[in-house]
Design a protein around this motif. Structure first.
Motif, PDB file in Angstrom:
ATOM      1  N   LEU A  48       0.826  -1.327  -0.182  1.00 41.68           N
ATOM      2  CA  LEU A  48       0.144  -0.087   0.059  1.00 41.68           C
ATOM      3  C   LEU A  48       0.837   1.145   0.042  1.00 41.68           C
ATOM      4  O   LEU A  48       1.672   1.154   0.875  1.00 41.68           O
ATOM      5  N   SER A  49       0.556   2.183  -0.873  1.00 39.75           N
ATOM      6  CA  SER A  49       1.514   3.373  -1.019  1.00 39.75           C
ATOM      7  C   SER A  49       0.469   4.514  -1.004  1.00 39.75           C
ATOM      8  O   SER A  49      -0.576   4.379  -1.540  1.00 39.75           O
ATOM      9  N   PHE A  50       1.284   5.729  -0.525  1.00 40.80           N
ATOM     10  CA  PHE A  50       0.270   6.986  -0.814  1.00 40.80           C
ATOM     11  C   PHE A  50       1.184   7.938  -1.561  1.00 40.80           C
ATOM     12  O   PHE A  50       1.901   8.759  -0.993  1.00 40.80           O
ATOM     13  N   PRO A  51       0.896   8.084  -2.868  1.00 46.23           N
ATOM     14  CA  PRO A  51       1.934   8.976  -3.816  1.00 46.23           C
ATOM     15  C   PRO A  51       1.422  10.355  -3.558  1.00 46.23           C
ATOM     16  O   PRO A  51       2.276  11.114  -3.725  1.00 46.23           O
ATOM     17  N   ASN A  52       0.220  10.674  -3.259  1.00 39.78           N
ATOM     18  CA  ASN A  52      -0.109  12.029  -2.901  1.00 39.78           C
ATOM     19  C   ASN A  52      -1.285  12.092  -2.027  1.00 39.78           C
ATOM     20  O   ASN A  52      -1.759  10.850  -1.652  1.00 39.78           O
TER      21      ASN A  52
ATOM     22  N   ILE B 108      -4.146   6.600  -3.115  1.00 42.36           N
ATOM     23  CA  ILE B 108      -3.408   5.478  -2.643  1.00 42.36           C
ATOM     24  C   ILE B 108      -3.354   4.509  -3.904  1.00 42.36           C
ATOM     25  O   ILE B 108      -4.237   4.150  -4.803  1.00 42.36           O
ATOM     26  N   GLU B 109      -2.335   3.691  -4.062  1.00 40.89           N
ATOM     27  CA  GLU B 109      -2.100   2.592  -4.747  1.00 40.89           C
ATOM     28  C   GLU B 109      -1.538   1.228  -4.073  1.00 40.89           C
ATOM     29  O   GLU B 109      -1.121   1.334  -2.860  1.00 40.89           O
ATOM     30  N   GLY B 110      -1.538   0.116  -4.958  1.00 36.53           N
ATOM     31  CA  GLY B 110      -1.100  -1.162  -4.561  1.00 36.53           C
ATOM     32  C   GLY B 110      -1.268  -2.203  -5.072  1.00 36.53           C
ATOM     33  O   GLY B 110      -1.735  -2.322  -6.230  1.00 36.53           O
ATOM     34  N   TYR B 111      -1.055  -3.340  -4.229  1.00 37.17           N
ATOM     35  CA  TYR B 111      -1.203  -4.556  -5.024  1.00 37.17           C
ATOM     36  C   TYR B 111      -1.344  -5.755  -3.903  1.00 37.17           C
ATOM     37  O   TYR B 111      -0.903  -5.731  -2.778  1.00 37.17           O
ATOM     38  N   ARG B 112      -1.831  -6.909  -4.283  1.00 34.41           N
ATOM     39  CA  ARG B 112      -1.825  -8.042  -3.550  1.00 34.41           C
ATOM     40  C   ARG B 112      -1.370  -9.417  -4.256  1.00 34.41           C
ATOM     41  O   ARG B 112      -2.175  -9.328  -5.446  1.00 34.41           O
ATOM     42  N   ILE B 113      -0.704 -10.285  -3.874  1.00 36.27           N
ATOM     43  CA  ILE B 113      -0.370 -11.516  -4.569  1.00 36.27           C
ATOM     44  C   ILE B 113      -1.110 -12.443  -3.487  1.00 36.27           C
ATOM     45  O   ILE B 113      -0.347 -12.724  -2.502  1.00 36.27           O
TER      46      ILE B 113
ATOM     47  N   HIS C 285      -3.654   5.179   9.065  1.00 34.04           N
ATOM     48  CA  HIS C 285      -3.282   4.444  10.026  1.00 34.04           C
ATOM     49  C   HIS C 285      -3.006   3.128   9.196  1.00 34.04           C
ATOM     50  O   HIS C 285      -4.275   2.508   8.844  1.00 34.04           O
ATOM     51  N   VAL C 286      -2.045   2.744   9.140  1.00 35.06           N
ATOM     52  CA  VAL C 286      -1.682   1.349   8.515  1.00 35.06           C
ATOM     53  C   VAL C 286      -1.291   0.272   9.212  1.00 35.06           C
ATOM     54  O   VAL C 286      -0.304   0.380  10.218  1.00 35.06           O
ATOM     55  N   ALA C 287      -1.825  -0.848   9.352  1.00 33.53           N
ATOM     56  CA  ALA C 287      -1.575  -2.006  10.195  1.00 33.53           C
ATOM     57  C   ALA C 287      -1.261  -3.290   9.120  1.00 33.53           C
ATOM     58  O   ALA C 287      -2.038  -3.563   8.280  1.00 33.53           O
ATOM     59  N   ASP C 288       0.053  -3.973   9.590  1.00 34.44           N
ATOM     60  CA  ASP C 288       0.026  -5.227   8.871  1.00 34.44           C
ATOM     61  C   ASP C 288       0.318  -6.268  10.069  1.00 34.44           C
ATOM     62  O   ASP C 288       1.500  -6.394  10.628  1.00 34.44           O
TER      63      ASP C 288
ATOM     64  N   ILE D 179      -2.341  -6.246   5.162  1.00 39.52           N
ATOM     65  CA  ILE D 179      -2.150  -5.094   5.330  1.00 39.52           C
ATOM     66  C   ILE D 179      -3.913  -4.375   5.299  1.00 39.52           C
ATOM     67  O   ILE D 179      -4.627  -4.895   4.784  1.00 39.52           O
ATOM     68  N   ARG D 180      -4.111  -3.544   6.286  1.00 40.40           N
ATOM     69  CA  ARG D 180      -5.494  -2.846   6.343  1.00 40.40           C
ATOM     70  C   ARG D 180      -5.098  -1.321   6.842  1.00 40.40           C
ATOM     71  O   ARG D 180      -4.243  -1.110   7.591  1.00 40.40           O
TER      72      ARG D 180
END
Length: 755
Positions: free
Chosen positions: A194-198, A202-207, A231-234, A250-251
């Motif tokens: 999970l990423s926050f470019p601005n 938000i962008e991201g992926y999961r495999i 607030h990011v939890a893994d 990730i949530r």
């Protein structure tokens, strides 16, 4: 970079709606809640979902009513549930296995509370009184938060609209760990990001691996308001105002300021290939912040597709019919991006100038759904076939049950074969017959889970002690081989035709004439006992697959006349059918897929679907009319329990569409539709060549279900079948219906269906 034409814009909405302003809208009859939850005492209902999607789209944006969906709520939604856990972007329609549920969002208001490990603490109660769905749109009020959630979709993107209450903190959860039960199918998230470019993105992926192995799901989400805090939890790790987080659970909770503007819009693009393509998908299909325009476009696209059949009947019939057509057009699903990129079977990214499709529930859909596509979606049918052929070129054999571009080996046989043969024999443009035959031949001669070639040719049947589900396998593989033989005949490949035609008769090797049933043998040729034709099998460990000896006895669609001869002629055959439809005895344990009973007939699962039509082959078509009418009346309704079993990617729906018009493809690849009992006053099928094939049923009603006479294009017609070429030519098939059988109509030898 060359992009495909995308129709998601207001101007095209206006043009599509122009002709519909004075006509009755077909979308008004669709009830997406049909088939979403079983009534009390009913085992199955359809396993459909009510959320937003467009025809054959990648995105199915729908509510999940469980934190951890399982087989009992395989679509993510159960009408009988009272809470919503969130809104995820991918779902399966009508299947018996829970899978997908990617990129779940959930809005909530008030204070942030600590989440318990593995649980979504922000689920909310909801009421059906404050819930609404139509094609391409879904809304619900989240009662715990006084939030109205609205959803719509394009082919590759979901669009959310959340209306928050005044004077309360506003948050949105994004969950990349949400999935079916982690212990099922060895499901686990291998990696996610999970990423926050601005502040707006938000962008991201999961495999994730599970029923579909190693699925890669990428997303790009844009918000109409800035994210104030995240607030990011893994798992046990917590990050505040993170820029990027990698993990496998990730949530995130996103905070917003809704003191001035209470609405938050979210555009989410999905891709199976890359974040860049997910971004491109959403920016191409939803370029501006106009939620209502996307809702209107989705409605217009659905209206165009559903208008391919226009019917006259009661409002109940219209609701069942157009909802069934809607469910049939949900899948197969687009897997390629707007630029043509798609995930190949070898986990590389390839590109196609045509749409690449997945979600091929072939054991189910080859029977009725794919023949329906050849009538109503010929261009897409070519794309479906070419997607399967592209898969073959990489994977080595045709798909059996393909999901998100990968094989899950579910079910038996290799029923891409009849789908491809049917399309080629119907001369659908854009399919190379020689390439298709190569794929059919090699898929039938190479050892793989769907086709155990070595023991098949060695023994002339599948021995149960070498491979379970042996009787069902033998019968289904014999049919697939008949299909290969038919294409070989068309291409004048004499040796191959002889080989596969001989194999198509292997079904006879498991017929026990002493008891008049197909039953299992071992590799020594000995019958395996004890044999109980009422005993059910599931998906392994027994000779029959999701059925019993009674239900599988009739599975010889390529050679019904041969089956009649095995039994001892027409009278013996129809008497056995009579017993089948009236024998109520059931064992103590019935497979979960067995439901919708009329005697031993189980409409809730596919092996029974053609059986009511078999009386026509033995000269008693009035009995076909009786039972098809009974099934149409008893096994479908307009409630959440509207189906008698899993809809299985539109297969139960396709049965209703065909049968309510008046015919059904008993052999899905021979271009022949066997006549039953029409339920609708009129149905007009819009063909690709611009012609119309109309079916009318004068005096039809619940009481008048028997054919008294028929005409085809104004001439008396007594045949109990109609050919695909007759339909393609356009014209009118007229039935006159009555309350009692006309046993003279269609009973002569020359009137019986072509094998």
């Amino acid at each position: 970079m060359k992009f495909k034409k995308i129709i998601y814009c207001c101007a095209i909405v206006s043009s599509l709606n122009l002709g519909a302003q004075t006509a009755e809208k077909k979308t008004s009859h669709v009830n997406p809640f049909i088939g979403t939850g079983a009534a009390h005492g009913s085992p199955l209902s359809g396993n459909n979902y009510p959320g937003a999607t467009v025809p054959f789209g990648m995105v199915q944006l729908s509510p999940d009513t469980r934190n951890i969906p399982d087989w009992s709520v395989a679509s993510g939604y159960n009408y009988n549930d009272t809470t919503i856990a969130g809104f995820s972007h991918t779902h399966l329609s009508g299947t018996g296995v829970a899978e997908l549920f990617d990129v779940m969002l959930m809005p909530f208001s008030g204070s942030v509370v600590k989440e318990e490990a593995g649980q979504n603490a922000y689920q909310s109660k909801f009421s059906h009184d404050k819930e609404f769905a139509k094609p391409g749109y879904y809304s619900v009020e989240l009662l715990d938060y006084q939030i109205k959630a609205e959803l719509t979709a394009t082919t590759h993107a979901g669009f959310h609209k959340y209306s928050f209450p005044k004077n309360k903190e506003a948050h949105i959860v994004i969950d990349l760990d949400h999935s079916m039960k982690k212990s099922d199918w060895n499901t686990r998230v291998i990696a996610s990001q999970l990423s926050f470019p601005n502040d707006y993105t938000i962008e991201g992926y999961r495999i994730i691996t599970g029923w579909a192995p190693m699925r890669k799901v990428y997303f790009h989400a844009e918000f109409s308001q800035p994210i104030l805090h995240n607030h990011v939890a893994d798992g046990g790790n917590v990050y505040e105002n993170a820029k990027i987080v990698n993990g496998n659970a990730i949530r995130a909770i996103l905070d917003f300021d809704t003191s001035k503007e209470q609405e938050i819009l979210v555009k989410v693009g999905i891709s199976a290939t890359s974040i860049e393509n997910a971004r491109l998908n959403v920016q191409t299909e939803i370029p501006v912040w106009n939620f209502e325009a996307i809702v209107n476009t989705a409605d217009a696209v659905w209206e165009k597709e559903l208008s391919k059949i226009k019917i006259e009947g009661t409002e109940e019939q219209k609701q069942i019919f157009y909802t069934a057509l809607y469910h049939t057009f949900i899948q197969p699903n687009t897997l390629s991006d707007v630029n043509g990129d798609y995930p190949s079977a070898d986990f590389t990214v390839r590109n196609s100038s045509k749409s690449y499709y997945s979600t091929f529930s072939l054991w189910d859909t080859y029977r009725g759904a794919h023949p329906l596509y050849t009538l109503l979606q010929p261009e897409r049918s070519a794309d479906f076939v070419n997607s399967m052929l592209a898969y073959y070129k990489v994977f080595g054999y045709l798909p059996i049950w393909q999901l998100w571009g990968q094989e899950n080996y579910c079910m038996i046989g290799n029923h891409a074969i009849p789908v491809i043969v049917d399309a080629v024999l119907k001369k659908i443009p854009g399919i190379d017959a020689e390439t298709a035959f190569e794929a059919l031949k090699n898929s039938s001669l190479r050892e793989h889970p769907g086709s155990p070639f070595g023991i098949w040719e060695k023994y002339g049947y599948i021995p149960e002690n070498l491979k379970s589900q042996s009787v069902s396998l033998t019968l289904e593989m014999a049919y697939d081989d008949w299909c290969v033989a038919e294409l070989a005949k068309k291409l004048v490949k004499i040796d191959e035709y002889n080989q596969f035609a001989e194999r198509s008769q292997f079904y006879k090797n498991l017929y026990d004439k002493k008891i008049s049933f197909f039953r299992a043998k071992d590799d020594k040729g000995n019958w395996i006992g004890p044999f109980d034709p009422l005993k059910y099998g599931a998906n392994g460990g027994y000779p029959f697959t999701e059925g019993n000896g009674w239900q599988y006895f009739w599975y010889v669609p390529q050679d019904v006349k041969g089956l009649i001869n095995l039994v001892g002629g027409n009278n013996a055959f129809t008497k056995k059918l009579d017993t089948f439809f009236t024998l109520e005895d059931k064992p103590e344990e019935v497979n979960d897929n067995a439901s919708g009973f009329i005697g031993q007939y189980a409409h809730g699962n596919e092996p029974s679907h053609h059986i009511a039509y078999l009386y026509n082959y033995a000269g008693e078509p009035w009995k076909t009319q009786k039972y098809t009418a009974d099934i149409l009346k008893k096994m479908y309704n307009t409630t959440s329990s509207g189906y008698s079993g899993n809809d299985d990617c539109g297969e139960l729906s396709a049965w209703y569409i065909f049968s309510s018009i008046g015919f059904y493809p008993v052999n899905p690849a021979n271009g022949v539709y066997v006549i039953g009992s029409p339920r609708l006053k009129e149905a007009s099928i819009e063909l690709k060549n611009g012609k119309i094939f109309k079916v009318t049923a004068k005096n039809v009603s619940d009481q008048n279900s028997y054919i008294q006479s028929a005409k085809l294009n104004g001439k008396s017609y007594t045949k109990t079948f109609v050919k695909h070429t007759d339909i393609e030519a356009g014209g009118t098939l007229e039935f006159v219906m009555g309350p009692k059988p006309n046993k003279n109509w269609g009973s002569k030898l020359e009137d019986r269906p072509i094998n």
